[in-house]
Design an enzyme around this catalytic site. Structure first.
Site, mmCIF file in Angstrom:
data_model
loop_
_atom_site.group_PDB
_atom_site.id
_atom_site.type_symbol
_atom_site.label_atom_id
_atom_site.label_comp_id
_atom_site.label_asym_id
_atom_site.label_seq_id
_atom_site.Cartn_x
_atom_site.Cartn_y
_atom_site.Cartn_z
ATOM 1 C CB VAL A 176 -0.948 0.026 1.229
ATOM 2 C CG1 VAL A 176 -1.739 1.331 1.266
ATOM 3 C CG2 VAL A 176 -1.890 -1.172 1.207
ATOM 4 N N GLY A 177 1.888 1.272 0.888
ATOM 5 C CA GLY A 177 2.726 2.461 1.029
ATOM 6 C C GLY A 177 3.489 2.784 -0.245
ATOM 7 C CG HIS B 53 -11.832 0.115 6.430
ATOM 8 N ND1 HIS B 53 -12.408 0.123 5.182
ATOM 9 C CD2 HIS B 53 -10.573 -0.346 6.256
ATOM 10 C CE1 HIS B 53 -11.522 -0.316 4.304
ATOM 11 N NE2 HIS B 53 -10.412 -0.609 4.927
ATOM 12 N NE ARG C 179 -10.423 -4.247 6.787
ATOM 13 C CZ ARG C 179 -11.391 -4.584 5.951
ATOM 14 N NH1 ARG C 179 -12.479 -5.155 6.393
ATOM 15 N NH2 ARG C 179 -11.278 -4.360 4.664
ATOM 16 C CB VAL D 248 -3.390 3.490 5.492
ATOM 17 C CG1 VAL D 248 -3.948 2.553 4.432
ATOM 18 C CG2 VAL D 248 -3.305 4.911 4.943
ATOM 19 C CB THR D 249 -2.030 0.637 10.091
ATOM 20 O OG1 THR D 249 -0.851 1.161 9.494
ATOM 21 C CG2 THR D 249 -1.736 -0.720 10.708
ATOM 22 C CG ASN D 250 -7.226 -2.422 7.871
ATOM 23 O OD1 ASN D 250 -8.084 -1.586 8.130
ATOM 24 N ND2 ASN D 250 -6.985 -2.860 6.650
ATOM 25 C CG ASP E 65 9.349 -0.793 5.684
ATOM 26 O OD1 ASP E 65 8.228 -0.870 5.145
ATOM 27 O OD2 ASP E 65 9.808 -1.691 6.446
ATOM 28 N NE ARG F 235 -8.555 -8.002 6.169
ATOM 29 C CZ ARG F 235 -9.706 -8.266 5.557
ATOM 30 N NH1 ARG F 235 -10.537 -9.145 6.080
ATOM 31 N NH2 ARG F 235 -10.026 -7.640 4.454
#
Ligand code: APR
Length: 311
Positions: free
Chosen positions: A14-15, A176, A89, A119-121, A34, A83
Site C-alpha cells: 500500500v505504502g 472499515h 481485521r 491506513v493501518t488496519n 520502513d 491481513r
C-alpha cells in the site's frame, strides 16, 4: 514553489503504491520509510528510475530514519502487518497497535506540524490510537476507510447499471470492516438515488458485494491484501488536503456528538483541507440509517475499550 512533503511510513504494497502515485501525479515530494533496511531505498530508486519515462518532477527518497521525514506536511501511516486469508481485521489489532504507536511517536517528533493519515488496519481503532499517541488535535488525525469502501460500492454499482464511473456517487460510512454501512439512499446514479434505479433485492446484493470486497481480494491473492484501490484512496485524500479543496469525502474522523456518536473514529463524509478535517458533513439520515451507523460505531468503541485507549 517547492512541492509539499509527504512521508509514507511502510514501504509495503500500500505504502509504495501510494508513494508512486503521489510522485507520478506530481503531487508531492515523498519520503518512504520502513523498518526493513534497503526496502524503502530500493523501491524509491526504482521509482526514480521511472522519472524520465513518466516525466514527473517530484522526488521520492527511501529511508529507515525519521530524521529524513522532518518538516512533513502529511504523514501517511501504512506500517503494519497485512491481513492474511482467514484473518479478520480485528485479529490484527494487538500486533498493529504496537507498530502504530512507535510510528506515530517517531513521525510526530520529526514533524510536529504534520497531519496524520492512518491506513493501518483495523483502521478505525488504529486511527484513534494514532490520535491518542500523537497528542494532536482531532482535526489533524484521520483515517482512510470510507473512501475505499465507497470506491468498492461505486464499482459494484457501475457493474450493475452499466453506467460510467463518473456518473456514480457512492457513499459508505461506518467501520472499515464487516460492520461498514453502505448508504444506498444517499448514493446516486446520474443524480438519481440508487434505490430509485435498482430493485431492492439488487441493492442488497450490491451492499453485500461491497462489504465482501476486501475479503474477495484477499481470497484471490492468497498472500497479502488489496493495495491498488487502498493506495488510490489515500492519494485522493492527500490531494484534497494539499489542494485545500474542502471536498466532502467519507473519511475516518473523530465524532463528538454528530449522529449521536461520541469519542470514536468512524467513517462519515467530512470536508478535507489544508488544516485536516475542516468539518463533518451531517447527512440527512433516517432512523434506520442512524441506527446502523451507531451500531457500527459501537463495534469500534468496543475495540477501543478492549485496547484500554479511553480516558
Ligand atoms: N515502522 C515502519 N515500517 C514498518 C514497521 C514499523 N514499526 N512495522 C512494519 N513495517 C512495514 C513492513 O516492513 C512492511 O514493509 O510495514 C510494511 C507493510 O507492508 P505490507 O506487509 O506489504 O502491507 P500492506 O499490504 O502495504 O498493508 C499495510 O495497510 O491496508 C492496510 O491492512 C493493511 O494494515 C495493513 C497496512
Amino acid at each position: 514553489m517547492p512541492y509539499p512533503k509527504v512521508t509514507v511510513v511502510g514501504a509495503g504494497q500500500v505504502g509504495a503504491t501510494a508513494a508512486f502515485l503521489l510522485v507520478s501525479k506530481g503531487l508531492a515530494d515523498v519520503v518512504l520509510l520502513d523498518v526493513a533496511e534497503g526496502l524503502p531505498q530500493g523501491k524509491s530508486l526504482d521509482m526514480m528510475h521511472s522519472r524520465s519515462v513518466e516525466l514527473f518532477s517530484p522526488t521520492v527518497v527511501g529511508t529507515n530514519d525519521y530524521a529524513d521525514t522532518q518538516g512533513s506536511d502529511i504523514v501517511v501511516v501504512t506500517a503494519g502487518l497485512p491481513r492474511k486469508p482467514g484473518m479478520s481485521r480485528d485479529d490484527l489489532l494487538a500486533a498493529n497497535a504496537g507498530i502504530v504507536r512507535s510510528v506515530v511517536a517517531g513521525a510526530v517528533a520529526a514533524s510536529p506540524g504534520a497531519l496524520i493519515l492512518c491506513v493501518t488496519n483495523p483502521l478505525d481503532v488504529m486511527t484513534y490510537l494514532a490520535w491518542k499517541e500523537s497528542g494532536l488535535p482531532t482535526q489533524r488525525v484521520f483515517g482512510m476507510g470510507g473512501v475505499l469502501d465507497s470506491a468498492r460500492f461505486a464499482y459494484a454499482i457501475a457493474e450493475e447499471t452499466n453506467k460510467p464511473m463518473g456518473s456514480i456517487q457512492a457513499v459508505v460510512c461506518g467501520a472499515h470492516g464487516d460492520a461498514m454501512v453502505p448508504m444506498p439512499r444517499h448514493s446516486t446514479v446520474e443524480g438519481k438515488s440508487l434505490v430509485d434505479v435498482v430493485d431492492q433485492s439488487r441493492v442488497e446484493a450490491l451492499c453485500e458485494r461491497t462489504i465482501r470486497g476486501g475479503a474477495e481480494v484477499v481470497a484471490l491473492l492468497k498472500t497479502g491484501s488489496a493495495y491498488y484501490a487502498p493506495a488510490a484512496s489515500v492519494v485522493r485524500m492527500v490531494q484534497a488536503v494539499l489542494g485545500d479543496t474542502k471536498e466532502s469525502l467519507s473519511s475516518c474522523v473523530y465524532l463528538s456528538g454528530e449522529y449521536g456518536i461520541r469519542d470514536v473514529y468512524v467513517s462519515v463524509p467530512a470536508q478535507l483541507g489544508r488544516e485536516g478535517v475542516v468539518s463533518v458533513t451531517e447527512m440527512d439520515l433516517n432512523a434506520e440509517e442512524i441506527d446502523a451507523l451507531r451500531e457500527s460505531a459501537a463495534t469500534i468503541a468496543a475495540s477501543i475499550e478492549a485496547l484500554g485507549l479511553r480516558g
